[in-house]
Enzyme design. Structure first.
Site, PDB file in Angstrom:
ATOM      1  N   GLY A  96      63.358   3.149 -68.784  1.00 22.58           N
ATOM      2  CA  GLY A  96      62.925   2.911 -70.156  1.00 22.58           C
ATOM      3  C   GLY A  96      61.547   2.299 -70.112  1.00 22.58           C
ATOM      4  O   GLY A  96      60.678   2.773 -69.368  1.00 22.58           O
ATOM      5  N   GLU A  97      61.362   1.213 -70.804  1.00 17.97           N
ATOM      6  CA  GLU A  97      60.065   0.532 -70.819  1.00 17.97           C
ATOM      7  C   GLU A  97      60.320  -0.908 -70.399  1.00 17.97           C
ATOM      8  O   GLU A  97      60.942  -1.676 -71.136  1.00 17.97           O
ATOM      9  CB  GLU A  97      59.481   0.624 -72.235  1.00 17.97           C
ATOM     10  CG  GLU A  97      57.992   0.921 -72.249  1.00 17.97           C
ATOM     11  CD  GLU A  97      57.187  -0.265 -71.763  1.00 17.97           C
ATOM     12  OE1 GLU A  97      56.254  -0.076 -70.954  1.00 17.97           O
ATOM     13  OE2 GLU A  97      57.507  -1.393 -72.173  1.00 17.97           O
ATOM     14  N   CYS A 121      63.944   3.005 -62.067  1.00 14.64           N
ATOM     15  CA  CYS A 121      62.614   3.093 -62.679  1.00 14.64           C
ATOM     16  C   CYS A 121      62.253   1.774 -63.383  1.00 14.64           C
ATOM     17  O   CYS A 121      61.965   0.799 -62.701  1.00 14.64           O
ATOM     18  CB  CYS A 121      62.558   4.315 -63.591  1.00 14.64           C
ATOM     19  SG  CYS A 121      60.879   4.854 -63.898  1.00 14.64           S
ATOM     20  N   ILE A 129      59.469   9.769 -63.957  1.00 17.02           N
ATOM     21  CA  ILE A 129      58.842   9.709 -65.285  1.00 17.02           C
ATOM     22  C   ILE A 129      58.034   8.414 -65.376  1.00 17.02           C
ATOM     23  O   ILE A 129      58.608   7.323 -65.427  1.00 17.02           O
ATOM     24  CB  ILE A 129      59.902   9.752 -66.405  1.00 17.02           C
ATOM     25  CG1 ILE A 129      60.769  11.003 -66.273  1.00 17.02           C
ATOM     26  CG2 ILE A 129      59.231   9.708 -67.779  1.00 17.02           C
ATOM     27  CD1 ILE A 129      61.972  11.014 -67.184  1.00 17.02           C
ATOM     28  N   ARG A 130      56.737   8.535 -65.352  1.00 15.70           N
ATOM     29  CA  ARG A 130      55.849   7.350 -65.349  1.00 15.70           C
ATOM     30  C   ARG A 130      56.404   6.285 -64.394  1.00 15.70           C
ATOM     31  O   ARG A 130      56.556   5.114 -64.744  1.00 15.70           O
ATOM     32  CB  ARG A 130      55.666   6.795 -66.763  1.00 15.70           C
ATOM     33  CG  ARG A 130      55.069   7.820 -67.710  1.00 15.70           C
ATOM     34  CD  ARG A 130      54.756   7.231 -69.061  1.00 15.70           C
ATOM     35  NE  ARG A 130      53.658   6.290 -68.941  1.00 15.70           N
ATOM     36  CZ  ARG A 130      53.561   5.141 -69.637  1.00 15.70           C
ATOM     37  NH1 ARG A 130      54.493   4.803 -70.490  1.00 15.70           N
ATOM     38  NH2 ARG A 130      52.527   4.361 -69.471  1.00 15.70           N
ATOM     39  N   HIS A 170      65.185   8.730 -61.474  1.00 14.63           N
ATOM     40  CA  HIS A 170      66.261   8.650 -62.476  1.00 14.63           C
ATOM     41  C   HIS A 170      67.438   9.575 -62.138  1.00 14.63           C
ATOM     42  O   HIS A 170      67.547  10.661 -62.734  1.00 14.63           O
ATOM     43  CB  HIS A 170      65.738   9.133 -63.833  1.00 14.63           C
ATOM     44  CG  HIS A 170      64.723   8.270 -64.466  1.00 14.63           C
ATOM     45  ND1 HIS A 170      65.039   7.292 -65.373  1.00 14.63           N
ATOM     46  CD2 HIS A 170      63.378   8.260 -64.358  1.00 14.63           C
ATOM     47  CE1 HIS A 170      63.931   6.713 -65.799  1.00 14.63           C
ATOM     48  NE2 HIS A 170      62.918   7.286 -65.200  1.00 14.63           N
ATOM     49  N   GLU A 198      70.238   9.439 -63.320  1.00 12.96           N
ATOM     50  CA  GLU A 198      71.010   9.616 -64.562  1.00 12.96           C
ATOM     51  C   GLU A 198      70.499  10.797 -65.388  1.00 12.96           C
ATOM     52  O   GLU A 198      71.159  11.217 -66.333  1.00 12.96           O
ATOM     53  CB  GLU A 198      71.002   8.317 -65.393  1.00 12.96           C
ATOM     54  CG  GLU A 198      69.728   7.988 -66.154  1.00 12.96           C
ATOM     55  CD  GLU A 198      68.622   7.344 -65.311  1.00 12.96           C
ATOM     56  OE1 GLU A 198      68.678   7.419 -64.066  1.00 12.96           O
ATOM     57  OE2 GLU A 198      67.688   6.780 -65.917  1.00 12.96           O
TER      58      GLU A 198
HETATM   59  N1  GLN Z   1      56.563   3.195 -66.972  1.00 12.74           N
HETATM   60  C1  GLN Z   1      57.745   2.487 -67.333  1.00 12.74           C
HETATM   61  C2  GLN Z   1      57.561   0.975 -67.181  1.00 12.74           C
HETATM   62  O1  GLN Z   1      56.603   0.545 -66.655  1.00 12.74           O
HETATM   63  C3  GLN Z   1      58.951   2.929 -66.520  1.00 12.74           C
HETATM   64  C4  GLN Z   1      59.247   4.354 -66.826  1.00 12.74           C
HETATM   65  C5  GLN Z   1      60.681   4.734 -66.724  1.00 12.74           C
HETATM   66  O2  GLN Z   1      61.585   3.923 -66.644  1.00 12.74           O
HETATM   67  N2  GLN Z   1      60.874   6.026 -66.787  1.00 12.74           N
HETATM   68  O3  GLN Z   1      58.374   0.229 -67.601  1.00 12.74           O
END
Ligand code: GLN
Length: 196
Positions: free
Chosen positions: A48-49, A80, A136-137, A172, A174
């Protein structure tokens, strides 16, 4: 049955709960309160973030109780953003969140959303088949302490690590159909429960 919790404040928690629901001997639980945390034997911190999840952890008064459970042995797995939450150091930043794993992570290490990618690789400790990996990022791990085991690297970058009861992945599982990483974590939780 073991109760495995997924932190359900923001991010890919529904996907983790779904995969857990496909596994035998697992009762998947949403974790949003200290009461939820008391009922579980293992915890997943989803993607997530990380800044948002870190702030929500504080708002929901979960930071200290989670640290307490993990330092007293409860298995945890961060995917992540979850890896970033666990790290003792975030490279080029002056903050961190749970500050538990002896790793330094670089956020968004692979670049922007456009540089997100999928690949697959063998991680023998987890499965004898190739595991699909979704980035993803994603962060990568730049430094590990002596007590941290490196489970996987991609192009010389560390992407999966374990330190005793703590597991962290840049990617990920999941978001794939592959159950092997979740099965590996469930085994960590069951082994821990049987050792008590
Ligand atoms: N870029 C996100 C962060 O710094 C992590 C990305 C993700 O969980 N897919 O929190």
């Amino acid at each position: 049955m073991v109760n495995i919790g997924v932190l359900a404040l923001q991010g890919s928690f529904r996907e983790h709960l779904h995969i857990l629901s496909l596994l035998e001997r697992v009762n998947p639980c949403e974790v949003k309160t200290v009461g939820d945390l008391e009922k579980i034997s293992g915890l997943i911190l989803p993607g997530g973030e990380s800044t948002t999840i870190g702030k929500l952890l504080k708002d929901f008064d979960l930071t200290e109780p989670i640290i307490q459970r993990i330092t007293t042995g409860m298995p945890v797995w961060g995917t992540c953003a979850g890896m970033i939450l666990l790290a003792k150091e975030i490279v080029d930043e002056d903050y961190c969140h749970l500050e538990l794993m002896d790793i330094a992570v670089r956020r968004n290490a692979y670049g922007s959303q456009l540089e997100s990618f999928n690949t697959a690789m063998n991680i023998p400790q987890v499965s004898d088949k190739k595991i699909p990996l979704v980035f993803i990022r994603a962060p990568w791990v730049e430094r590990v302490g002596a007590n941290v085991q490196v489970m996987a690297t991609l192009n010389n970058r560390i992407i999966a690590v374990q330190q005793q009861n703590m597991l962290a992945t840049s990617f990920h599982p999941e978001l794939t159909q592959d159950l092997s990483f979740h099965s590996y974590f469930v085994k960590m939780v069951i082994d821990k429960a049987n050792s008590i």
